[in-house]
Write an enzyme that holds these catalytic residues in place. Structure first.
Site, PDB file in Angstrom:
ATOM      1  N   CYS A 285       0.851  -1.198   0.000  1.00  0.00           N
ATOM      2  CA  CYS A 285       0.000   0.000   0.000  1.00  0.00           C
ATOM      3  C   CYS A 285       0.884   1.245   0.000  1.00  0.00           C
ATOM      4  O   CYS A 285       0.758   2.133   0.841  1.00  0.00           O
ATOM      5  CB  CYS A 285      -0.944   0.015   1.196  1.00  0.00           C
ATOM      6  SG  CYS A 285      -1.777  -1.553   1.535  1.00  0.00           S
ATOM      7  N   ALA A 286       1.798   1.341  -0.979  1.00  0.00           N
ATOM      8  CA  ALA A 286       2.947   2.247  -0.889  1.00  0.00           C
ATOM      9  C   ALA A 286       2.687   3.677  -1.336  1.00  0.00           C
ATOM     10  O   ALA A 286       3.428   4.581  -0.942  1.00  0.00           O
ATOM     11  CB  ALA A 286       4.109   1.683  -1.706  1.00  0.00           C
ATOM     12  N   PRO A 288       1.718   7.504  -1.771  1.00  0.00           N
ATOM     13  CA  PRO A 288       2.485   8.061  -2.889  1.00  0.00           C
ATOM     14  C   PRO A 288       3.986   7.890  -2.791  1.00  0.00           C
ATOM     15  O   PRO A 288       4.734   8.498  -3.552  1.00  0.00           O
ATOM     16  CB  PRO A 288       2.107   9.536  -2.852  1.00  0.00           C
ATOM     17  CG  PRO A 288       1.949   9.823  -1.400  1.00  0.00           C
ATOM     18  CD  PRO A 288       1.357   8.571  -0.796  1.00  0.00           C
ATOM     19  N   GLY A 289       4.469   7.086  -1.842  1.00  0.00           N
ATOM     20  CA  GLY A 289       5.883   6.765  -1.811  1.00  0.00           C
ATOM     21  C   GLY A 289       6.705   7.452  -0.751  1.00  0.00           C
ATOM     22  O   GLY A 289       7.931   7.384  -0.786  1.00  0.00           O
ATOM     23  N   GLY A 290       6.080   8.112   0.214  1.00  0.00           N
ATOM     24  CA  GLY A 290       6.836   8.784   1.270  1.00  0.00           C
ATOM     25  C   GLY A 290       7.662   7.809   2.083  1.00  0.00           C
ATOM     26  O   GLY A 290       8.858   8.016   2.302  1.00  0.00           O
ATOM     27  N   LYS A 291       7.041   6.735   2.542  1.00  0.00           N
ATOM     28  CA  LYS A 291       7.760   5.751   3.345  1.00  0.00           C
ATOM     29  C   LYS A 291       8.707   4.936   2.471  1.00  0.00           C
ATOM     30  O   LYS A 291       9.775   4.510   2.928  1.00  0.00           O
ATOM     31  CB  LYS A 291       6.764   4.851   4.072  1.00  0.00           C
ATOM     32  CG  LYS A 291       5.884   5.605   5.076  1.00  0.00           C
ATOM     33  CD  LYS A 291       4.919   4.674   5.780  1.00  0.00           C
ATOM     34  CE  LYS A 291       4.046   5.435   6.771  1.00  0.00           C
ATOM     35  NZ  LYS A 291       3.069   6.318   6.109  1.00  0.00           N
ATOM     36  N   ASP A 333      -2.910  -5.882  -5.573  1.00  0.00           N
ATOM     37  CA  ASP A 333      -3.649  -5.855  -4.314  1.00  0.00           C
ATOM     38  C   ASP A 333      -2.828  -6.570  -3.255  1.00  0.00           C
ATOM     39  O   ASP A 333      -2.496  -7.747  -3.409  1.00  0.00           O
ATOM     40  CB  ASP A 333      -5.000  -6.551  -4.538  1.00  0.00           C
ATOM     41  CG  ASP A 333      -5.800  -6.722  -3.261  1.00  0.00           C
ATOM     42  OD1 ASP A 333      -5.425  -6.153  -2.222  1.00  0.00           O
ATOM     43  OD2 ASP A 333      -6.821  -7.442  -3.313  1.00  0.00           O
ATOM     44  N   ASP A 352       1.308  -0.650   5.673  1.00  0.00           N
ATOM     45  CA  ASP A 352       0.666   0.637   5.969  1.00  0.00           C
ATOM     46  C   ASP A 352      -0.728   0.593   5.345  1.00  0.00           C
ATOM     47  O   ASP A 352      -0.943   1.085   4.245  1.00  0.00           O
ATOM     48  CB  ASP A 352       1.527   1.758   5.379  1.00  0.00           C
ATOM     49  CG  ASP A 352       1.027   3.133   5.752  1.00  0.00           C
ATOM     50  OD1 ASP A 352       0.124   3.231   6.587  1.00  0.00           O
ATOM     51  OD2 ASP A 352       1.535   4.118   5.185  1.00  0.00           O
ATOM     52  N   CYS A 405      -2.880   5.291  10.217  1.00  0.00           N
ATOM     53  CA  CYS A 405      -2.918   6.686  10.683  1.00  0.00           C
ATOM     54  C   CYS A 405      -4.289   6.912  11.321  1.00  0.00           C
ATOM     55  O   CYS A 405      -5.054   7.779  10.919  1.00  0.00           O
ATOM     56  CB  CYS A 405      -2.646   7.665   9.547  1.00  0.00           C
ATOM     57  SG  CYS A 405      -3.725   7.517   8.123  1.00  0.00           S
TER      58      CYS A 405
END
Length: 473
Positions: A285-286, A288-291, A333, A352, A405
């Site tokens: 569940c990446a 927009p790529g922050g982590k 998925d 996440d 979150c």
């Protein structure tokens, strides 16, 4: 950036738009133009659209060149209104005998949302708000008849402000500006802190940066900011909070990948999971790529960034390109590995997962008006589906980090307890657990626990998150 509505999508109704409006004849840089545009966005949210999508639609339909001139003011008013929406709508009910047309009501709500703020935090003078709201209504021929109404309503509010607010604030929803089910859920979960938690969600979140550990240190970057006369404070191992938010094009080193925008609480994920050189890692569940970017900044790893939505997956690539980093971005998925998994186990999995986003509501205040109580059980079931699918992919001795979150225990500690009790090969390791939202300026009534934020970061100011870490025996 992390933990945005796109990462925690609310329900996805068809694009919601109200009746087609007549041409607006106002200068794009005027407050009247901004009030009209913000009112359109508020109306779309009330019909089920997410605020960013609603704003984008408004800007796309604006006259050529107008969006650029008005964007900042429109966004500010729309977000302020989301944080004050129930108060503003209750005032409209108090002040207007017969419900006005929806667009008139939304303009009134936007104007009242500006007027309810105390003088020290007000964005405009009361006279300007009243004058420009009247102009906004008068500029559309189908609503010109309501100019007198708008003028009278707003002026009466200014005359009777204290008494009117006291009256509407006797209602919990109008006082706290959340749906009743949300208020009840927070009060039940955090009986000693519920008021401060709700209040913190009505404050604008800070602009926090993540310093790229491959390119700089926090100490060095703070010196760079000082050289640009930008005040900032360290608020985490790699986190820097700007005293005054600004657009990313003005942030030193952003375009070069020296820093990224990411909440201090979200930065804990990559630090907690403990990646080391040579590991094989899945960021599920990446988008927009922050982590994803943070993980790659901390170690030389083989990383798969998984995202179910192809359009959102492109944002992962864009963020990594700015950072000069590379990951294997796959579309799929997380709860159905058969479609994308190559059979090689992972040393670390960052799960996440989709959640209510109740912990990031100060940044995305429309979420509270789009969520429903029935969404929580559905999200809990989806989280469990993903966890059940991902756990077999963890190497023996490897770890999975469960992240939401959210501030609701159903998506936090209760979920972690369920996972540990149903997987005998899962050993729960140390992790932050529930991080309640904190602010540099804690809201009135904040307890010592909330002020501390249950966080190890000094001078912390972060959104709400939950972290649970499990090792496979």
């Amino acid at each position: 950036m992390t933990s945005k509505p796109s990462e925690r999508p609310v329900s996805k109704p068809p694009h919601a738009r109200g009746p087609r409006l007549s041409t607006l004849h106002l200068a794009p840089e005027s407050l009247g133009f901004a009030l009209d545009c913000a009112a359109q966005a508020v109306g779309a949210v009330r019909l089920g659209a997410a605020l960013p999508a609603a704003l984008q639609s408004v800007f796309m339909s604006a006259p050529e060149g107008a969006a650029a001139a008005a964007r900042g003011a429109v966004q500010d008013i729309a977000y302020r209104t989301m944080r004050r929406l129930a108060t503003a709508e209750a005032l409209v009910v108090q002040l207007v005998r017969k419900a006005p047309p929806p667009h008139v009501g939304h303009v009134l709500a936007c104007a009242l949302a500006l007027l309810v703020d105390e003088d020290e935090s007000a964005a405009y003078t009361p006279f300007t708000v009243v004058d420009q709201a009247v102009n906004a209504i008068g500029a559309r021929r189908e609503f010109a008849f309501a100019k007198g109404l708008v003028n009278a309503v707003l002026r009466r509010f200014l005359r009777e402000r204290e008494g009117l607010l006291a009256t509407v604030h006797t209602d919990d929803v109008a006082h706290w500006n959340y749906p009743q089910w949300w208020i009840d859920s927070v009060q039940r979960a955090w009986p000693e802190n519920w008021q401060a938690i709700l209040a913190s969600g009505n404050e604008q979140g800070p602009l926090t940066l993540r310093v790229n550990a491959r390119r700089s240190t926090v100490a060095d970057y703070l010196r760079v900011l000082q050289g640009h006369h930008i005040a900032a404070t360290q608020t985490g191992e790699h986190a820097v909070r700007l005293d005054v938010p600004m657009s990313v094009d003005r942030i030193p080193g952003f375009s070069e990948g020296v820093v990224s925008v990411q909440d201090a609480g979200a930065q804990i994920a990559a630090q907690c999971i403990g990646v080391r050189d040579g590991m094989r890692v899945l960021d599920a569940c990446a988008a927009p790529g922050g982590k994803t970017g943070h993980l790659l900044e901390l170690a030389d790893i083989e990383l798969i960034a998984l995202e179910s939505d192809a359009s959102r997956a492109r944002r992962i690539g864009e963020n990594l390109q700015r950072l000069g980093l590379v990951a294997d971005v796959r579309i799929g998925d997380a709860g159905n590995p058969e479609k994308w998994y190559d059979g090689q186990p992972f040393d670390r999995i960052l799960a996440d997962v989709p959640c209510s986003a109740s912990g990031i509501v100060r940044r995305h205040p429309d979420i509270r008006w789009l969520r429903r109580a029935a969404d929580i059980p559905a999200l809990v079931a989806e989280q469990r589906r993903i966890l059940e699918a991902l756990w077999p992919l963890v190497e023996t001795g490897g770890e999975l980090l469960y992240v939401t979150c959210s501030i609701f225990p159903e998506e936090g500690e209760l979920q972690a307890t369920w996972f540990g009790s149903t997987h005998q090969d899962a050993v729960r390791l140390d992790a932050p657990g529930q991080l309640l939202p904190t602010a540099a300026r804690a809201p009135a009534g904040a307890s010592a626990e909330l002020r501390a934020g249950q966080d190890t970061a000094s001078n912390s100011d972060h959104d709400g998150f939950f972290y649970a870490r499990f090792q496979k025996r």
